[in-house]
Design an enzyme around this catalytic site. Structure first.
Site, mmCIF file in Angstrom:
data_model
loop_
_atom_site.group_PDB
_atom_site.id
_atom_site.type_symbol
_atom_site.label_atom_id
_atom_site.label_comp_id
_atom_site.label_asym_id
_atom_site.label_seq_id
_atom_site.Cartn_x
_atom_site.Cartn_y
_atom_site.Cartn_z
ATOM 1 N N GLY A 110 0.771 -1.113 0.063
ATOM 2 C CA GLY A 110 0.012 0.130 0.122
ATOM 3 C C GLY A 110 0.938 1.223 0.062
ATOM 4 O O GLY A 110 0.800 1.988 0.935
ATOM 5 N N ASP A 138 -4.860 1.852 5.900
ATOM 6 C CA ASP A 138 -6.302 2.348 6.101
ATOM 7 C C ASP A 138 -6.918 1.655 7.267
ATOM 8 O O ASP A 138 -6.841 0.450 7.595
ATOM 9 C CB ASP A 138 -7.092 1.869 5.014
ATOM 10 C CG ASP A 138 -6.756 2.597 3.691
ATOM 11 O OD1 ASP A 138 -6.313 3.608 3.609
ATOM 12 O OD2 ASP A 138 -6.761 1.920 2.505
ATOM 13 N N ASN A 154 -3.487 -6.123 -5.587
ATOM 14 C CA ASN A 154 -4.141 -6.205 -4.202
ATOM 15 C C ASN A 154 -3.301 -7.215 -3.584
ATOM 16 O O ASN A 154 -3.326 -8.454 -3.549
ATOM 17 C CB ASN A 154 -5.574 -6.704 -4.635
ATOM 18 C CG ASN A 154 -6.362 -7.038 -3.268
ATOM 19 O OD1 ASN A 154 -5.860 -6.869 -2.257
ATOM 20 N ND2 ASN A 154 -7.480 -7.387 -3.356
ATOM 21 N N GLU A 189 1.804 10.055 4.330
ATOM 22 C CA GLU A 189 1.030 10.133 5.448
ATOM 23 C C GLU A 189 1.622 10.610 6.704
ATOM 24 O O GLU A 189 1.220 11.225 7.270
ATOM 25 C CB GLU A 189 0.582 8.494 5.733
ATOM 26 C CG GLU A 189 -0.786 8.217 4.591
ATOM 27 C CD GLU A 189 -1.708 9.325 4.598
ATOM 28 O OE1 GLU A 189 -2.118 9.688 5.964
ATOM 29 O OE2 GLU A 189 -2.409 9.265 3.657
HETATM 30 C C1 LIG Z 1 -3.361 5.546 3.838
HETATM 31 S S1 LIG Z 1 -2.693 5.145 2.486
HETATM 32 C C2 LIG Z 1 -0.781 4.983 2.957
HETATM 33 C C3 LIG Z 1 0.003 5.253 1.903
HETATM 34 C C4 LIG Z 1 1.638 5.319 1.993
HETATM 35 N N1 LIG Z 1 1.882 4.005 2.843
HETATM 36 C C5 LIG Z 1 1.958 6.437 3.028
HETATM 37 O O1 LIG Z 1 2.322 6.131 4.163
HETATM 38 O O2 LIG Z 1 1.935 7.521 2.557
HETATM 39 C C6 LIG Z 1 -2.789 3.498 2.452
HETATM 40 C C7 LIG Z 1 -2.744 3.112 0.967
HETATM 41 O O3 LIG Z 1 -2.831 1.732 1.061
HETATM 42 C C8 LIG Z 1 -3.563 0.930 -0.295
HETATM 43 N N2 LIG Z 1 -4.042 -0.196 -0.334
HETATM 44 C C9 LIG Z 1 -5.073 -0.382 0.772
HETATM 45 N N3 LIG Z 1 -5.583 -1.837 0.472
HETATM 46 C C10 LIG Z 1 -4.550 -2.229 -0.366
HETATM 47 C C11 LIG Z 1 -4.402 -3.635 -0.800
HETATM 48 N N4 LIG Z 1 -5.133 -4.677 -0.515
HETATM 49 N N5 LIG Z 1 -3.328 -3.621 -1.918
HETATM 50 C C12 LIG Z 1 -2.299 -2.623 -2.125
HETATM 51 N N6 LIG Z 1 -2.772 -1.519 -1.599
HETATM 52 C C13 LIG Z 1 -3.656 -1.147 -0.852
HETATM 53 C C14 LIG Z 1 -4.370 2.271 -0.456
HETATM 54 O O4 LIG Z 1 -4.869 2.366 -1.749
HETATM 55 C C15 LIG Z 1 -3.689 3.395 -0.182
HETATM 56 O O5 LIG Z 1 -2.829 4.025 -1.065
#
Ligand SMILES: C[S@@+](CC[C@H](N)C(=O)[O-])C[C@H]1O[C@@H](n2cnc3c(N)ncnc32)[C@H](O)[C@@H]1O
Lengths: 291, 520
Positions: A109, A190, A167, A267
């Site tokens: 993610g 998330d 995913n 984040e």
């Molecule tokens: C709150 S963001 C944090 C992004 C980054 N890690 C940061 O700290 O800035 C969480 C990210 O996880 C991604 N994400 C959520 N579920 C996921 C999954 N099953 N596979 C890949 N990415 C996922 C979301 O699309 C989002 O971009």
């Protein structure tokens, strides 16, 4: 009507911009506003995802073109198939071009890629991969990497970092073999506050078995979040999982990746601006017990 | 509407066959013995009034709801009689509490312990696992009825016959004792699992259904964030809603909590379609004595809708993933570990055009065998472009191993042979007078091949012959296959009020596992 028009113009602009960014040799850094997407993608639904049926069939050459091994095509032996296998069926799909190294670090993610970009120069001999479920966010990171590679051609930087739309909750074993990774980052996942949605959390008792599978013994899972309860949740689930132990605080703070994770993720920066707290926890993959 | 038999299971010297929500038993020579009927009334009582109070639909559909039955609409029988009270006036009470026949959950799986002493069944919409004691002669005594947190898709029994492994629609595998002990049921409910470094979280008895592995129970009921940590409008809203619904949810969780011993073993983030148990035996030279020992290891093999076959260690180390068998490009729906000394071989089938043959211990693809090409041989070149494999069943066959394959909506049984070099070859296509739904083998000591028992949905269902022809025995003789209808089947089943389309949806559910590929 007017609204429609504006929307369309905006979308057109976005597409034009992104098409231009995809052209070769662009060294201008992409701008985030052209890549935004709604905050959540459902990890349970069937997105039109592209993933290899087996890690051996993954083509890494386009992600890490500088690591492609030049070898004569006919020298490549199809993986793991005996000669007695029936030849009339496509048992051995075309082997992708090989690269000289395996990915060893994964950012689950990865969002807009801040961590990837910051990590890349600190471990120039290690291949790092970001995995992100949202399409346009992934495109942003792709364009960002491409621009940085172009800008830093002489220093040969950022060649060791790549990003994939995936995913991770479903398809981690399609990309990575057993014990392939040494580090897995889970940064500001998330939170999914509702209990009903806890199964959507990227850290859970059952998913931790998959992280254990792709990590080699001694490998580390890095977690950071600003949500205290999520921190607690992750700590409890990793500590309770027999394949992991928590890394002591002293060792944690001595790890250079921890500082990067705190300050370089998008984040992390946002939490900084809001003067929030950041909770860090690291977990070591243990050897599987004899049985 | 006449229901066909849709499941068959050989259990010791008896044969069980499911039709709708009933289970009929037969001797090994296929003489009818008795019937177990889905106990509609008893179920209603055991559920109590809460069943109606918490009527919020679960994602996979609510359990069978209580409805008033119009006189004459469905059977109100509740005993072990095969015949329903045809023509007899039903008592008012029965009519009020009975579940209409068409809303009774179908039996969706039948499993037997290797000693033949127990039969285990899944019923669909009520997510229930049933355990029966079998007297060896086809008579069942119902021992337990356990409603699972999510709908079980497939079960397996551990080699010691003491534990049921249940793979569910949400991707989780739970273990539950075949024979529940009453004492553990009580403790599982009252004692909160506590976080502990030494105890595997995946092996603790769980009483919570939603987050079975959450090491805390108290924390789960307080809001998961405070205003300080919430920095988006969206999250703030979620937090608000959460606070409002806390009381309601706590109550709900209390009600949803299964009241029996249930342990979460492992999970995929994908619907599970099949589970089986594999064992390996290795010879070990033990310590200084130098004596030879045999080490038997048990594994749990699980398949999901997202093309994965996962191999995990058996209990108590089911949290360790040993490997994957990867190569399917569409859903996997069936797994079959080869019998008779070939237990390192796994055959899998699903939405792909081929069956896959694996060395599951090493996660290695050994070969494939075509299915689609033989389906085309049945229905015509143009009429088939994809297949959904619904059964892969292996048994002794002559001197080797026979593998029988059923494909959804195809009126034939496909026989393959697994050779000693572990290649799988199609040998013949056996046309049938309907679409087969299940197949099992009845061992006969004399013949070179066992007798096959097939449940099928007859192509032309006529009022009088359709029930009798929905169960069929196949004997391989020198002249060819002798197909004999099982005669003297119990009456009943013709009073079910279910439409053809609805029935087909239940009987042919495998193709629906395929993903739609043309939208995001
Ligand atoms: C709150 S963001 C944090 C992004 C980054 N890690 C940061 O700290 O800035 C969480 C990210 O996880 C991604 N994400 C959520 N579920 C996921 C999954 N099953 N596979 C890949 N990415 C996922 C979301 O699309 C989002 O971009």
């Amino acid at each position: 009507m007017g609204g429609d028009r504006i929307k369309k113009d905006k979308r057109q602009k976005r597409e034009d911009y992104r098409a231009a960014m995809r052209k070769e040799d662009i060294s201008e850094l992409p701008r985030k506003k052209f890549y935004r997407q709604r905050a959540h993608a459902n990890p349970f639904s069937d997105h039109q995802l592209i993933y290899p049926p087996h890690p051996d069939q993954m083509d890494w050459s386009s992600l890490y073109p500088h690591y492609v091994v030049d070898e004569p095509q006919d020298q490549q032996t199809p993986a793991a198939l005996p000669e007695t296998a029936p030849s009339d069926h496509d048992l051995a799909p075309l082997q992708p071009k090989r690269i000289s190294k395996d990915v060893e670090v994964a950012d689950i993610g990865c969002g807009f890629g801040g961590l990837l970009i910051a990590l890349a120069p600190t471990m120039p001999d290690t291949l790092i991969l970001g995995l992100e479920i949202r399409v346009s966010v992934t495109h942003f990171v792709e364009d960002r990497i491409k621009a940085l590679r172009a800008q830093n051609q002489d220093a040969r930087l950022y060649r060791n970092v790549g990003v994939l739309r995936a995913n991770t909750m479903k398809f981690l074993p399609n990309f990575f073999r057993k014990a392939q990774l040494s580090k897995v980052f889970v940064c500001f996942p998330d939170p999914h506050f509702k209990a009903r949605k806890h199964k959507q959390r990227i850290v859970s008792a059952t998913l931790n078995s998959e992280y254990a599978y792709v990590l080699r013994p001694g490998g580390i899972v890095y977690t950071i979040t600003d949500v205290p309860d999520l921190h607690e949740w992750m700590v409890q689930h990793f500590e309770a999982h027999p394949s992991f132990e928590r890394v002591p605080e002293q060792e944690q703070e001595a790890d250079p990746c921890v500082g990067i994770m705190r300050t370089e993720t998008e984040e992390g920066k946002k939490v900084e601006r809001h003067k929030g707290q950041k909770h860090v926890a690291l977990f070591r993959r243990l050897e599987d017990p004899a049985w | 509407m006449v229901l066909p038999y849709h499941l068959v299971k050989v259990c010791g010297n008896a044969v069980f066959a499911a039709r709708g929500s009933d289970i009929h038993s037969f001797t090994s020579t296929l003489e009818y013995v008795s019937t177990w009927k889905y106990p509609a009334q008893q179920r209603e009582e055991s559920n109590g009034p809460s069943a109606e109070a918490q009527d919020s639909p679960a994602p996979e559909g609510p359990p069978a709801k209580r409805r008033r039955v119009e006189p004459g609409q469905g059977p109100a029988s509740n005993g072990h009689r095969a015949d329903s009270a045809n023509g007899q006036p039903k008592s008012k009470k029965a009519a009020l509490y009975d579940v209409p026949a068409n809303e009774r959950p179908f039996v969706q799986g039948l499993y037997a312990t290797t000693d033949g002493r127990h039969l285990v069944a899944i019923t669909g919409s009520d997510k229930t696992i049933w355990v029966f004691e079998h007297d060896g002669a086809g008579n069942l005594k119902q021992l337990s009825q356990r409603a699972m947190p999510k709908r079980p898709c497939s079960l397996a029994l551990t080699p010691d016959n003491r534990t049921i492994l249940s793979a569910d629609k949400f991707g989780d595998v739970y273990s539950l004792p075949l024979l529940p002990s009453t004492t553990t049921a009580a403790t599982a409910l009252s004692s909160a699992p506590t976080p502990s470094g030494s105890e595997p979280p995946l092996a603790e008895p769980k009483s919570r259904s939603e987050t079975p592995s959450t090491p805390t129970t108290t924390a789960a009921f307080k809001p998961q964030a405070d205003e300080l940590t919430v920095h988006t409008k969206r999250n703030l809203k979620a937090l608000e809603n959460q606070k409002i619904s806390l009381g309601r949810r706590a109550l709900q969780e209390q009600l949803n909590r299964p009241q029996f011993e249930l342990t979460l073993l492992l999970g995929h983030v994908s619907m599970l379609t099949a589970i089986c148990v594999g064992t390996t035996t290795t010879t070990t030279t033990e310590g200084n004595g130098g004596g030879e020992g045999r080490k038997v290891r048990e594994y749990i093999i699980t398949a999901d809708r997202d093309e994965h076959i996962r191999v995990s260690r058996g209990i108590p180390q089911a949290h360790v993933i040993e490997g994957f068998c990867l190569g399917h490009e569409d859903f996997v729906s069936r797994l079959c570990v080869a019998p008779g000394g070939k237990d390192k071989i796994l055959i899998s089938g699903g939405g792909d055009d081929y069956l896959f043959v694996w060395d599951w211990v090493r996660g290695q693809l050994l070969g494939k065998a075509g299915v689609l090409e033989h389906v085309k041989g049945v229905v015509g070149q143009e009429a088939a472009s994809k297949v959904a494999v619904t059964r892969v069943f292996a048994c002794r066959w002559e001197a080797g191993t026979g593998v029988f394959v059923v494909v959804e909506r195809i009126p034939a049984l496909f026989r393959y042979e697994l050779l000693s070099d572990n290649t799988l070859h199609h040998r013949e296509t056996i046309p049938l007078p309907g679409n087969p739904l299940d197949v099992e083998a009845i061992e006969t000591s004399s013949a070179a091949t066992p007798r096959l028992l097939v449940a099928l949905y007859p192509s032309e269902a006529t009022e009088d012959n359709s029930t009798s022809s929905s169960l069929m025995a196949l004997d391989k003789e020198e002249a060819g296959w002798r197909q004999s209808k099982v005669e003297n089947l119990p009456a009943g089943g013709s009073d079910i009020n279910i439409g053809e389309t609805e029935l087909q949806k239940i009987l042919y559910s495998t193709e629906s596992l395929r993903k739609l590929s043309d939208f995001d």
